[in-house]
Motif scaffolding. Structure first.
Motif, mmCIF file in Angstrom:
data_model
loop_
_atom_site.group_PDB
_atom_site.id
_atom_site.type_symbol
_atom_site.label_atom_id
_atom_site.label_comp_id
_atom_site.label_asym_id
_atom_site.label_seq_id
_atom_site.Cartn_x
_atom_site.Cartn_y
_atom_site.Cartn_z
ATOM 1 N N VAL A 1 -4.198 -68.327 -2.257
ATOM 2 C CA VAL A 1 -5.368 -68.629 -1.639
ATOM 3 C C VAL A 1 -5.738 -69.932 -2.264
ATOM 4 N N PHE A 2 -5.795 -70.169 -3.713
ATOM 5 C CA PHE A 2 -6.330 -71.223 -4.309
ATOM 6 C C PHE A 2 -5.085 -72.659 -3.664
ATOM 7 N N LEU A 3 -3.839 -72.246 -3.590
ATOM 8 C CA LEU A 3 -3.022 -73.612 -3.126
ATOM 9 C C LEU A 3 -3.376 -73.761 -1.673
ATOM 10 N N SER A 4 -3.649 -72.694 -0.818
ATOM 11 C CA SER A 4 -3.550 -73.103 0.681
ATOM 12 C C SER A 4 -4.916 -73.232 1.293
ATOM 13 N N ARG A 5 -5.885 -72.703 0.428
ATOM 14 C CA ARG A 5 -7.216 -72.471 0.926
ATOM 15 C C ARG A 5 -7.424 -71.852 2.386
ATOM 16 N N ASP A 6 -6.244 -70.847 2.747
ATOM 17 C CA ASP A 6 -6.243 -70.163 3.966
ATOM 18 C C ASP A 6 -7.542 -69.261 4.099
ATOM 19 N N ARG A 7 -8.359 -69.286 5.040
ATOM 20 C CA ARG A 7 -9.512 -68.464 5.193
ATOM 21 C C ARG A 7 -9.343 -66.925 5.455
ATOM 22 N N ASP A 8 -8.249 -66.856 6.344
ATOM 23 C CA ASP A 8 -7.712 -65.375 6.429
ATOM 24 C C ASP A 8 -7.134 -64.462 5.402
ATOM 25 N N MET A 9 -6.350 -65.416 4.350
ATOM 26 C CA MET A 9 -5.824 -64.835 3.259
ATOM 27 C C MET A 9 -7.021 -64.686 2.404
ATOM 28 N N ALA A 10 -8.050 -65.737 2.310
ATOM 29 C CA ALA A 10 -9.279 -65.648 1.418
ATOM 30 C C ALA A 10 -10.087 -64.289 1.988
ATOM 31 N N ARG A 11 -10.121 -63.823 3.090
ATOM 32 C CA ARG A 11 -10.888 -62.677 3.336
ATOM 33 C C ARG A 11 -10.047 -61.556 3.085
ATOM 34 N N ARG A 12 -8.740 -61.557 3.146
ATOM 35 C CA ARG A 12 -7.828 -60.358 3.042
ATOM 36 C C ARG A 12 -8.206 -60.078 1.317
ATOM 37 N N LEU A 13 -8.049 -61.300 0.630
ATOM 38 C CA LEU A 13 -8.494 -60.895 -1.099
ATOM 39 C C LEU A 13 -9.926 -60.245 -1.167
ATOM 40 N N MET A 14 -10.844 -60.534 -0.499
ATOM 41 C CA MET A 14 -12.051 -60.180 -0.577
ATOM 42 C C MET A 14 -12.093 -58.529 -0.347
ATOM 43 N N GLU A 15 -11.242 -58.268 0.896
ATOM 44 C CA GLU A 15 -11.185 -56.683 1.313
ATOM 45 C C GLU A 15 -10.516 -56.004 0.203
ATOM 46 N N LEU A 16 -9.352 -56.520 -0.403
ATOM 47 C CA LEU A 16 -8.788 -55.933 -1.499
ATOM 48 C C LEU A 16 -9.853 -55.677 -2.746
ATOM 49 N N LYS A 17 -10.676 -56.609 -2.943
ATOM 50 C CA LYS A 17 -11.727 -56.498 -4.122
ATOM 51 C C LYS A 17 -12.388 -55.120 -3.786
ATOM 52 N N ILE A 18 -12.811 -54.976 -2.445
ATOM 53 C CA ILE A 18 -13.649 -53.422 -2.045
ATOM 54 C C ILE A 18 -12.584 -52.647 -2.400
ATOM 55 N N GLU A 19 -11.316 -52.568 -2.109
ATOM 56 C CA GLU A 19 -10.482 -51.499 -2.334
ATOM 57 C C GLU A 19 -10.347 -51.016 -3.705
ATOM 58 N N ILE A 20 -10.120 -51.986 -4.656
ATOM 59 C CA ILE A 20 -10.181 -51.779 -6.086
ATOM 60 C C ILE A 20 -11.343 -51.199 -6.578
ATOM 61 N N ARG A 21 -12.683 -51.729 -6.092
ATOM 62 C CA ARG A 21 -13.756 -51.196 -6.612
ATOM 63 C C ARG A 21 -13.890 -49.725 -6.087
ATOM 64 N N LYS A 22 -13.434 -49.263 -5.025
ATOM 65 C CA LYS A 22 -13.492 -47.931 -4.733
ATOM 66 C C LYS A 22 -12.374 -47.118 -5.524
ATOM 67 N N HIS A 23 -11.188 -47.719 -6.047
ATOM 68 C CA HIS A 23 -10.209 -47.200 -6.615
ATOM 69 C C HIS A 23 -10.935 -46.671 -7.952
ATOM 70 N N GLU A 24 -11.564 -47.983 -8.475
ATOM 71 C CA GLU A 24 -11.872 -47.645 -9.912
ATOM 72 C C GLU A 24 -13.068 -46.266 -9.873
ATOM 73 N N ARG A 25 -13.821 -46.502 -9.139
ATOM 74 C CA ARG A 25 -14.898 -45.607 -8.911
ATOM 75 C C ARG A 25 -14.362 -44.100 -8.694
ATOM 76 N N GLN A 26 -13.340 -44.105 -7.916
ATOM 77 C CA GLN A 26 -12.651 -42.769 -7.650
ATOM 78 C C GLN A 26 -12.128 -42.053 -9.037
ATOM 79 N N SER A 27 -11.202 -43.289 -9.621
ATOM 80 C CA SER A 27 -10.600 -42.745 -10.665
ATOM 81 C C SER A 27 -11.595 -42.118 -11.775
ATOM 82 N N ALA A 28 -12.442 -42.919 -11.808
ATOM 83 C CA ALA A 28 -13.587 -42.492 -12.805
ATOM 84 C C ALA A 28 -14.003 -41.206 -12.629
#
Length: 542
Positions: free
Chosen positions: A458-485
């Protein structure tokens, strides 16, 4: 003139087939790429799981070459052992043969429905819907291309010239083998080569030989693509080529008998080429599996690790470029990418120490952290001296670079001062996590590493769709961290001994990995903010 028309018809059908395979691969990567990479990384602790992971990944990507490159990248980063990587590629070989079997099973009539459904799904905003839609369109186009191939090669099948040529080729099996291998290399796909062979009316023995050649040639593109990686990654793809070559040489003298035997087998008649492709790869996997360790050692002996380490010092901060802001920003960006790679290596070595219960890799983490600190300070000093001729756009770009390098430095601190001591505590006290707890943390490690790599892109390409996907993965990680706890607390209440001993350590590691992801994902914020896709607050309006 008729010959030229037939040639262009065949070329067009093959091009459509390759385009369809590419659409399926790109669509599956967009929809499930991170999940497939994580499943591949997590699914290699045992041989059967490694084999199944390679098979499933290839069914999704429609390309054993793509699976081979993904597997080689895991070996390159120390996330997978070379023996297990060879088992993964055995599964990938079976996966691409199953793909040919499914595609050639007489489903051409479903192609319009697949393309229409894929078109509707691709219009959705979600990456999963869009990627799945593109994959369905690609599958539909593959079925259409098979119909075109059957029609285009009808002239060849009825041609007296071909009837005179085939007996000559049938008496020179080594030539036919390398001819088919060349087709697979040019197409970068053994699947495409096998489907092309299927469309021709070849003698039984020659069909088997050509399929063997397609299998041999299908391993070559991955070898070429890993030429710039470390020796470990190159050994993986080279080992797969050696395994296929052994199989081809063993079967070649008996190709005629093998073909006659396959014609007598009670299996669905999809064409001798496809059936040979499937049976060859299944038997090869069964026979070679016990010897994958030996093959990995032999390839390791033939291609040892390089003695020299990669350069780690600053190499892109050119003082003479400061008066040309565009050149200076380009150099600074490349330097920051190198810093990101060093941080990624820190994370890789920390996971290795956690996985192997050995603190030795953490010594490299300490050294990398000192280098990251020094290099990020040099980038900040360099950009502070940027020429006064910089435009507003260039000044904004320099701020974006500074934000990212500062976040990378914070990630390095979390790894060195948070995760490192936590892993040392685990090893020093001999703490053992429960199986469930260990898998949850290991999955969180892998998700974080994949996010790190995506953030670099994302830093190299500044691609909007890739940036959106990165944000979506952040949500998944937050859910995984909460569920694991939550699951950890349930195990704690149930009195699991391993859970009680590692309770604070489990939660601390989850917290630190979540913090790392928050810093990494921040690279997407300015890109999405420019597009008006971010809210200023996560608070729901009344």
């Amino acid at each position: 003139m008729n010959s030229m028309v037939v040639l262009f018809q065949i070329a067009g059908a093959v091009a459509l087939l390759l385009f369809g395979i590419g659409l399926v691969r790109d669509g599956a990567t967009e929809a499930f790429g991170v999940r497939m990479r994580m499943a591949l990384g997590l699914g290699t602790r045992t041989g059967p799981r490694a084999f199944f992971s390679g098979l499933v990944a290839t069914l999704g990507l429609q390309s054993s070459t793509a699976t081979a490159l993904m597997t080689a990248s895991f070996v390159d980063r120390g996330l997978m052992k070379e023996r297990m990587a060879q088992v993964v590629l055995l599964g990938a070989n079976v996966g691409t043969a199953l793909t040919a079997f499914i595609v050639s099973a007489g489903l051409e009539a479903a192609s319009p429905l697949l393309i229409f459904t894929g078109y509707l799904m691709a219009r959705r905003k979600s990456a999963i819907w869009t990627g799945t839609g593109r994959a369905l369109i690609g599958l539909g186009l593959m079925l259409v291309s098979l119909t075109m191939l059957q029609f285009a090669t009808q002239f060849l099948r009825d041609s007296p010239e071909l009837a005179a040529f085939l007996p000559m080729l049938d008496t020179a099996w080594p030539v036919a083998l390398f001819f088919a291998a060349s087709i697979a290399v040019m197409c970068s796909s053994s699947l495409a080569a096998v489907l092309l062979i299927m469309s021709l009316n070849l003698p039984v023995g020659l069909t088997v030989v050509m399929v063997l050649g397609a299998n041999l040639g299908g391993a070559v593109p991955a070898v070429l693509a890993t030429g710039n990686l470390d020796a470990g990654a190159r050994r993986v793809t080279l080992g797969n080529l050696v395994i296929r070559a052994i199989g081809c040489m063993a079967v070649l003298p008996f190709a005629g008998k093998v073909g006659e035997s396959l014609l007598q087998m009670p299996i669905p008649q999809t064409g001798l080429a496809v059936e040979t492709h499937l049976v060859f790869n299944c038997i090869l996997a069964l026979v070679i599996w016990p010897f994958t360790g030996l093959i990995a050692r032999l390839v390791n002996t033939a291609m040892p690790d390089e003695g020299e380490q990669k350069a780690v010092g600053p190499s892109w901060l050119d003082e003479s470029a400061l008066q040309t802001p565009l050149l200076a920003l380009t150099g600074a960006s490349r330097e920051v990418m190198a810093i990101g790679d060093a941080v990624d290596e820190m994370l890789t070595q920390t996971r290795k120490a956690f996985h192997d219960n050995d603190t030795a890799p953490l010594a490299q983490v300490d050294e990398l952290e000192r280098r990251v600190d020094r290099r990020q300070q040099e980038v900040k000093t360099y950009l502070s001296r940027l020429g006064s001729s910089a435009t507003e756009d260039e000044k904004r770009q320099s701020i974006t670079i500074l934000d990212y390098v500062i976040n990378l430095e914070h990630v390095g601190d979390i790894i060195d001062r948070g995760l490192g001591p936590e892993v040392r505590k685990k090893v020093g006290l001999g703490l053992r996590f429960s199986n469930e707890g260990y898998q949850e943390i290991d999955r969180m490690f892998l998700m974080t590493q994949e996010n790190m790599r995506l953030a670099q892109s994302v830093f190299l390409s500044r691609d909007r769709d890739m940036a959106r996907r990165l944000m979506e993965l952040k949500i998944e990680i937050r859910k995984h961290e909460r569920q694991s706890a939550q699951r950890h607390l349930i195990r704690l209440r149930e009195g699991h001994e391993g859970t009680r001993e590692t309770s604070s350590l489990h939660l601390d590691i989850l917290r630190d990995l979540k913090r790392i992801n928050a810093h990494v994902v921040s690279v997407a914020h300015p890109i999405l903010d420019e597009e008006g896709l971010l809210f200023e607050s996560r608070l729901r309006s009344r």
